[in-house]
Scaffold this motif. Structure first.
Motif, PDB file in Angstrom:
ATOM      1  N   VAL A   1       0.858  -1.189   0.000  1.00 41.92           N
ATOM      2  CA  VAL A   1       0.000   0.000   0.000  1.00 41.92           C
ATOM      3  C   VAL A   1       0.888   1.230   0.000  1.00 41.92           C
ATOM      4  O   VAL A   1       1.905   1.281   0.698  1.00 41.92           O
TER       5      VAL A   1
ATOM      6  N   LYS B   1      -0.531   7.337  -1.409  1.00 43.60           N
ATOM      7  CA  LYS B   1      -1.531   7.871  -2.344  1.00 43.60           C
ATOM      8  C   LYS B   1      -2.817   7.048  -2.357  1.00 43.60           C
ATOM      9  O   LYS B   1      -3.857   7.506  -2.833  1.00 43.60           O
ATOM     10  N   ASP B   2      -2.731   5.822  -1.816  1.00 43.61           N
ATOM     11  CA  ASP B   2      -3.909   4.949  -1.758  1.00 43.61           C
ATOM     12  C   ASP B   2      -4.744   5.171  -0.497  1.00 43.61           C
ATOM     13  O   ASP B   2      -5.797   4.550  -0.329  1.00 43.61           O
TER      14      ASP B   2
ATOM     15  N   ILE C   1      -7.458   2.343  -0.983  1.00 44.63           N
ATOM     16  CA  ILE C   1      -7.894   1.994  -2.336  1.00 44.63           C
ATOM     17  C   ILE C   1      -7.018   0.863  -2.868  1.00 44.63           C
ATOM     18  O   ILE C   1      -5.792   1.002  -2.980  1.00 44.63           O
ATOM     19  N   HIS C   2      -7.640  -0.259  -3.179  1.00 53.17           N
ATOM     20  CA  HIS C   2      -6.948  -1.399  -3.795  1.00 53.17           C
ATOM     21  C   HIS C   2      -7.521  -1.575  -5.199  1.00 53.17           C
ATOM     22  O   HIS C   2      -8.694  -1.914  -5.356  1.00 53.17           O
ATOM     23  N   ASP C   3      -6.689  -1.367  -6.183  1.00 51.93           N
ATOM     24  CA  ASP C   3      -7.203  -1.284  -7.565  1.00 51.93           C
ATOM     25  C   ASP C   3      -6.137  -1.760  -8.543  1.00 51.93           C
ATOM     26  O   ASP C   3      -5.498  -0.958  -9.229  1.00 51.93           O
TER      27      ASP C   3
ATOM     28  N   ASN D   1      -6.628  -0.678 -12.156  1.00 45.01           N
ATOM     29  CA  ASN D   1      -6.779   0.763 -12.387  1.00 45.01           C
ATOM     30  C   ASN D   1      -8.160   1.159 -12.913  1.00 45.01           C
ATOM     31  O   ASN D   1      -8.301   2.153 -13.645  1.00 45.01           O
TER      32      ASN D   1
ATOM     33  N   GLU E   1      -9.252   4.530 -11.273  1.00 44.37           N
ATOM     34  CA  GLU E   1      -8.298   5.630 -11.427  1.00 44.37           C
ATOM     35  C   GLU E   1      -8.945   6.913 -11.927  1.00 44.37           C
ATOM     36  O   GLU E   1      -8.720   7.996 -11.404  1.00 44.37           O
TER      37      GLU E   1
ATOM     38  N   ARG F   1     -11.070   7.718  -7.590  1.00 45.67           N
ATOM     39  CA  ARG F   1     -10.037   8.396  -6.788  1.00 45.67           C
ATOM     40  C   ARG F   1     -10.321   9.898  -6.704  1.00 45.67           C
ATOM     41  O   ARG F   1     -10.245  10.491  -5.622  1.00 45.67           O
TER      42      ARG F   1
END
Length: 426
Positions: free
Chosen positions: A102, A105-106, A263-265, A268, A271, A275
């Motif tokens: 992680v 930015k997440d 945020i787990h992506d 993307n 994105e 976000r």
């Protein structure tokens, strides 16, 4: 004078959001109007706050971290709406594993986990869409969603399988308007802990229908011996996940209002809009508590493992005590939790003909024994009651004893025997 104002009297009306916002727990509890038995001290097994009775306290390292934050005079002003960089870095490091990395930015810092859930539901679902929530489940999901005009659909948990999700039921509730699935693990009110394989099955369904997950993991790592906590984000999956957690429960400081979204992506897919949407929504409250943000790096780094272990040892001891006592009471069936702070107990109302509902049962229990439990209807699950196991051991023992006496008094078989005995003696 403006010709656009044709009002001739005061007409100030609540917004649609205000009118639609409804807290089931509050409405049910406020309608329980009986007074406790004045001859017995009140024992509340209803409050999901581990600090209420003072027997569970935060680690000294946590207190010291906040004292240093205050004394530094560095955190008296506004922070960026998503949180200070160092605080977000600390959460990122705390939440990273060998398998999941992680980054700051997440992370979005929020005013408690409930605020994190609010932002996630708001950013993922539009008015008229629906989200799927567990039944039984914490009522705040419904409160937050319905206030926004989002439809709530429930999927069932299975008491006979330690509250695993009924995966068939979950899948049948998905339609074109479904925006997200809310998964709570470990669970409030059930205290259940999902296995690795069960989580994989959940992720497979979300993958098949391209549905993001809101993971409520405020009770993360709060599991009993023999149980293993698996975060939804720790297993291989393409599902975008907004993970909500915070300090409140594990660190025993719910009033400090420090939560976060991670945020787990991997693909993307969040994105472009999500976000940015979370960033915009975070600006509505201008960030979370800055003094606690200043203390976060030290709190997350310095709290010793022994503190966590000691707390869970106490809660495990309490859960066994409570389970063993309640299991012997006629008409009640407890389900042993695997973690968190709660136990669900089935009330066989056919054994208690005086009571039509679980609300009737807990109301009379309060009136006669001064023991207050939340009825299952608070969690959309009638015929159950939820017990909180964080209270001091002696109070928990006393509460269980009073519940037993109450049930023996009102159980149709034992009450008949008692009445016959009374008639013979008289």
């Amino acid at each position: 004078m403006s010709g656009l104002n044709s009002r001739t009297r005061w007409e100030v009306r609540a917004s649609h959001i205000a009118k639609r916002t409804h807290n089931p727990i509050r409405s049910i509890v406020e309608n329980i109007v009986v007074e406790p038995n004045p001859k017995k001290r009140m024992i509340a097994l209803s409050i999901g706050d581990p600090t209420t009775f003072g027997n569970l306290k935060p680690a000294k390292e946590v207190i010291e971290a906040v004292q240093e934050s205050v004394a530094s005079q560095m955190y008296n002003g506004y922070a960026p709406s998503t949180g200070y960089e160092k605080a977000r870095e600390a959460v990122a490091e705390y939440s990273s594993t060998d398998f999941v990395k992680v980054e700051a930015k997440d992370v979005i810092l929020c005013s408690g986990c409930s605020c994190a859930l609010d932002l996630c539901i708001t950013v993922l679902a539009r008015e008229g869409q629906n989200i799927l929530i567990p039944r039984p489940g914490f009522s705040i999901y419904r409160t937050l969603a319905e206030g926004l005009g989002i439809v709530v659909k429930t999927y069932n948990l299975c008491p006979e399988r330690n509250w695993e999700i009924d995966l068939y039921d979950l899948e049948t509730k998905i339609d074109e308007s479904t925006a997200a699935i809310v998964i709570n693990n470990p669970s409030n009110p059930c205290g259940s802990v999902f296995s690795r394989n069960h989580i994989l099955d959940i992720l497979n369904i979300a993958t098949r229908y391209y549905l993001p997950i809101i993971a409520d993991e405020i009770y993360e790592h709060m599991v009993f011996p023999g149980q293993t906590f698996h975060s939804l984000t720790s297993l291989p999956s393409e599902v975008p996940i907004l993970l909500c957690s915070g300090l409140g429960k594990r660190f025993l400081v719910p009033g400090w209002r420090m939560g976060w979204i991670i945020i787990h992506d991997k693909q993307n897919v969040l994105e472009e809009e999500i976000r940015k949407g979370l960033q915009c929504l975070s600006q509505r409250i201008i960030g979370s508590n800055t003094l606690i943000q200043g203390a976060l790096p030290a709190i997350l780094k310095n709290t010793p493992q022994k503190f966590y272990d000691d707390v869970m040892s106490i809660l495990f001891t309490h859960s066994k005590l409570c389970y063993n006592c309640i299991a012997k009471i006629p008409g009640l069936k407890p389900i042993m939790p695997g973690g968190a702070m709660y136990m669900m107990v089935f009330i066989d109302l056919s054994c208690f003909p005086e009571f039509n509902t679980d609300v009737d049962f807990v109301q009379r229990l309060l009136m006669e024994e001064s023991v207050f439990c939340l009825p299952g209807q608070c969690f959309d699950y009638p015929s159950y009651m939820r017990l909180v196991i964080t209270i001091p051991k002696d109070m928990l023992e006393e509460a269980c004893k009073r519940i037993e006496e109450f049930c023996w008094r009102h159980h149709y078989k034992t009450s008949q025997i008692s009445r016959k005995k009374s008639l013979i003696e008289n």
